[in-house]
Design a protein around this motif. Structure first.
Motif, mmCIF file in Angstrom:
data_model
loop_
_atom_site.group_PDB
_atom_site.id
_atom_site.type_symbol
_atom_site.label_atom_id
_atom_site.label_comp_id
_atom_site.label_asym_id
_atom_site.label_seq_id
_atom_site.Cartn_x
_atom_site.Cartn_y
_atom_site.Cartn_z
ATOM 1 N N ILE A 64 -9.404 -4.112 1.098
ATOM 2 C CA ILE A 64 -8.502 -5.364 1.353
ATOM 3 C C ILE A 64 -9.412 -6.728 1.760
ATOM 4 O O ILE A 64 -10.221 -6.540 2.311
ATOM 5 C CB ILE A 64 -7.914 -5.010 2.939
ATOM 6 C CG1 ILE A 64 -7.192 -3.409 2.609
ATOM 7 C CG2 ILE A 64 -6.779 -5.880 3.198
ATOM 8 C CD1 ILE A 64 -6.028 -3.207 1.657
ATOM 9 N N GLN A 67 -12.991 -6.554 1.371
ATOM 10 C CA GLN A 67 -13.802 -5.482 2.470
ATOM 11 C C GLN A 67 -13.422 -3.926 2.099
ATOM 12 O O GLN A 67 -12.088 -3.774 1.968
ATOM 13 C CB GLN A 67 -13.436 -5.978 3.755
ATOM 14 C CG GLN A 67 -13.852 -7.284 4.366
ATOM 15 C CD GLN A 67 -15.401 -7.705 4.004
ATOM 16 O OE1 GLN A 67 -16.014 -7.122 4.365
ATOM 17 N NE2 GLN A 67 -15.740 -8.695 3.343
ATOM 18 N N VAL A 69 -12.167 -0.583 2.893
ATOM 19 C CA VAL A 69 -11.581 0.105 3.998
ATOM 20 C C VAL A 69 -11.394 1.553 3.740
ATOM 21 O O VAL A 69 -11.508 2.129 2.591
ATOM 22 C CB VAL A 69 -10.103 -0.593 4.208
ATOM 23 C CG1 VAL A 69 -10.256 -1.941 4.681
ATOM 24 C CG2 VAL A 69 -9.002 -0.232 3.075
ATOM 25 N N ILE A 71 -8.774 4.312 4.251
ATOM 26 C CA ILE A 71 -7.274 4.781 4.807
ATOM 27 C C ILE A 71 -7.217 6.381 4.558
ATOM 28 O O ILE A 71 -7.064 7.060 3.486
ATOM 29 C CB ILE A 71 -6.335 4.064 3.786
ATOM 30 C CG1 ILE A 71 -6.748 2.472 3.856
ATOM 31 C CG2 ILE A 71 -4.830 4.227 4.388
ATOM 32 C CD1 ILE A 71 -5.804 1.474 2.897
ATOM 33 N N ASP A 76 -3.565 3.988 9.547
ATOM 34 C CA ASP A 76 -4.503 3.361 8.848
ATOM 35 C C ASP A 76 -4.081 2.158 7.899
ATOM 36 O O ASP A 76 -4.520 1.201 7.832
ATOM 37 C CB ASP A 76 -5.641 4.227 8.108
ATOM 38 C CG ASP A 76 -6.382 5.069 8.829
ATOM 39 O OD1 ASP A 76 -6.374 4.991 10.158
ATOM 40 O OD2 ASP A 76 -6.979 6.053 8.560
ATOM 41 N N ALA A 80 -3.934 -1.834 8.324
ATOM 42 C CA ALA A 80 -4.552 -2.730 7.426
ATOM 43 C C ALA A 80 -3.635 -3.881 6.845
ATOM 44 O O ALA A 80 -3.991 -4.538 5.955
ATOM 45 C CB ALA A 80 -5.259 -1.922 6.201
#
Length: 121
Positions: A64, A67, A69, A71, A76, A80
């Motif tokens: 995202i 970066q 992430v 999930i 989560d 985000a």
């Protein structure tokens, strides 16, 4: 050039011997509108379920704004900034598309915050 808003790299998801997604890459830039088209069984819904945390990918990564992430649940994904409107049989029948997107996002007094949702668009 800014990083993509959402990027999925090398996403693979199998159900037993059936590979629903194999090394799928997807990139969506800020402000871009993207449509996924394909035959039934092509893996579109599976890919979106991976993005929304309903399924864990067997391989690959999600970023995202550049970066990485992790999930692992819809909570989560919502944290985000990722929402999902499911196919019609998953929708809350008396809610609009916006209201369905806002389900699970805390609003005023535990209610859906339509004005806040519209302001975020």
């Amino acid at each position: 050039m800014p990083a993509p808003l959402i990027e999925m790299r090398g996403i693979t998801k199998s159900f037993g011997a059936v590979k629903a997604n194999e090394a799928v890459d997807l990139s969506v830039a800020p402000g871009e509108i993207l449509g996924l088209l394909g035959e039934n069984g092509a893996g579109k819904t599976t890919l979106m379920n991976v993005l929304f945390g309903a399924y864990a990918p067997d391989a690959g990564e999600i970023l995202i704004q550049g970066q990485p992430v992790r999930i692992t649940s819809s909570a989560d994904a919502l944290a985000a900034g990722i929402g999902m409107v499911h196919q019609h049989f998953h929708l809350a029948p008396r809610l609009t598309v916006l209201e369905n997107l806002l389900i699970g996002i805390p609003g005023k007094a535990g209610r859906i915050d339509r004005a806040g949702g519209l302001a975020r668009l």
